[in-house]
Design an enzyme around this catalytic site. Structure first.
Site, PDB file in Angstrom:
ATOM      1  N   GLY A  65       0.821  -1.197   0.000  1.00  0.00           N
ATOM      2  CA  GLY A  65       0.000   0.000   0.000  1.00  0.00           C
ATOM      3  C   GLY A  65       0.854   1.244   0.000  1.00  0.00           C
ATOM      4  CG  PHE A  67       1.444   4.586   5.004  1.00  0.00           C
ATOM      5  CD1 PHE A  67       0.579   5.500   4.432  1.00  0.00           C
ATOM      6  CD2 PHE A  67       1.019   3.861   6.108  1.00  0.00           C
ATOM      7  CE1 PHE A  67      -0.694   5.686   4.971  1.00  0.00           C
ATOM      8  CE2 PHE A  67      -0.235   4.038   6.645  1.00  0.00           C
ATOM      9  CZ  PHE A  67      -1.099   4.964   6.071  1.00  0.00           C
ATOM     10  CE  LYS A  85      -2.187  -2.189   6.499  1.00  0.00           C
ATOM     11  NZ  LYS A  85      -3.622  -1.784   6.452  1.00  0.00           N
ATOM     12  CG  ASP A 178     -14.778   3.288   2.893  1.00  0.00           C
ATOM     13  OD1 ASP A 178     -15.528   3.628   1.952  1.00  0.00           O
ATOM     14  OD2 ASP A 178     -13.544   3.187   2.778  1.00  0.00           O
TER      15      ASP A 178
END
Length: 349
Positions: A65, A67, A85, A178
């Site tokens: 992604g 960052f 991650k 979202d």
């Protein structure tokens, strides 16, 4: 993310939401204030002691992604597979620390079979590492693109799981804010695949009767009350589920326009229909299910519990339409728009 602008969105029909979404959703404003090397993002009591490499064998890269990078990990003591991650702290701006902390707090709190789980956290001077449940099937968005079609039975299976996960989140006082195919991850293949709700970056914990006011979400899936700038509640998630259901059943969104302003006008008036021939083989039960969600007045929208009790989700296969290929002729267009967003994104990113 977090606000809307007036950039032009894609025109034409049918169309996936991706092109509109990429043009309509601005990147966060970059500031020069970064996280210091000695500054902790997570709370001390939440951090596992030691380095992540002491406990996990770090494997192949799964995605990348803005960052962060996601790698497969294997727990040394149990051989359990996880997703690691790695968030590079020097790229995290101070204004986004609270958002990241809120996302972590929510992921620690939730435990449901249809919600992505956070197992533990490691933090060093340079990186924050989230150890998460490994999901290997990718985003629901890619399933729509790759398969080119969902039978009504397959769509119903997806929507039922999303509603189950959202009912749980709402019971915990969490509004996702979202929901979209890109934030729904898949395990397995076919009509029996498992769905996991992910990406809590815009989620919010709210109290009973509390109203939210921040304008956020992805334009194609955002509810009218968010666009007006007033207060709203977790009913915004139900609107998004209605839009997702619509896309699964025909291959294109209920709202489309040549500009974002026109798109918002359609959303504000809940101006949509079920055009033929795309909806010919879709059952009236499915259409009624959508009508109970894509409705302008949030008080008239079904809750997640009501959705789970709805005949379309709870009934037998006789309550759904034929198993015909619902939208294979849209696959080529969806693949084209999907190419624009291929940038090494991960199913756990």
């Amino acid at each position: 993310m977090g606000c809307f602008n007036s950039k032009e969105a894609g025109a034409g029909r049918p169309k996936t939401t991706t092109q509109q979404q990429q043009q309509a959703t601005p990147e966060p404003t970059v500031t020069t204030a970064e996280v210091r090397a000695d500054e902790k993002i997570s709370m001390d009591q939440d951090i596992s002691q030691g380095n992540v490499e002491d406990f996990y064998v770090v494997g192949k890269e799964l995605g990348r992604g803005a960052f962060s990078v996601v790698r497969e990990g294997t727990r040394k003591t149990t051989s359990d597979k996880v997703a690691l991650k790695y968030i590079e702290k020097k790229f995290v701006k101070k204004k986004h620390i609270e958002q990241l902390r809120r996302e972590i707090d929510i992921m620690k709190k939730v435990k449901h079979e249809n919600v992505l789980s956070l197992k533990e956290i490691f933090e060093s001077d340079s990186h924050l590492t989230l150890v998460m449940e490994l999901v290997t099937g990718g985003e629901l968005f890619y399933k729509i693109v790759e398969r080119g079609s969902f039978t009504e039975k397959g769509a119903r299976n997806v929507v039922r799981q999303v509603c189950a996960g959202v009912e749980y989140l709402h019971s915990q006082g969490i509004a996702h804010r979202d929901l979209k195919p890109e934030n729904l991850l898949c395990n397995g293949e076919g009509e029996d695949m498992t769905i996991k709700i992910a990406d809590f970056g815009l989620s919010k914990i709210f109290g009973t009767g509390e109203a939210l006011e921040t304008s956020c979400g992805t334009p194609d899936y955002v509810a009218p009350e968010v666009l007006t700038g007033g207060s709203y509640d977790n009913a915004v998630d139900m609107w998004s589920i209605g839009v997702i259901t619509y896309i699964l059943l025909c291959g294109f969104p209920p709202f489309y326009a040549s500009s974002q302003n026109l798109l918002f006008e359609k959303i504000l008036t809940a101006d949509y229909d079920f055009p033929e021939p795309e909806w010919t083989h879709v059952s009236e039960h499915a259409k009624a299910f959508i009508r109970n969600l894509i409705v302008k007045d949030p008080d008239q929208r079904h809750t997640a519990k009501q959705c789970l009790d709805d005949l379309w989700l709870s009934g037998s296969d006789q309550s759904i339409g034929s198993a015909a290929d619902l939208h294979s002729h849209f696959a080529e267009k969806m693949k084209k728009y999907n190419d624009q967003r291929r940038g090494g994104q991960s199913s756990n990113n």
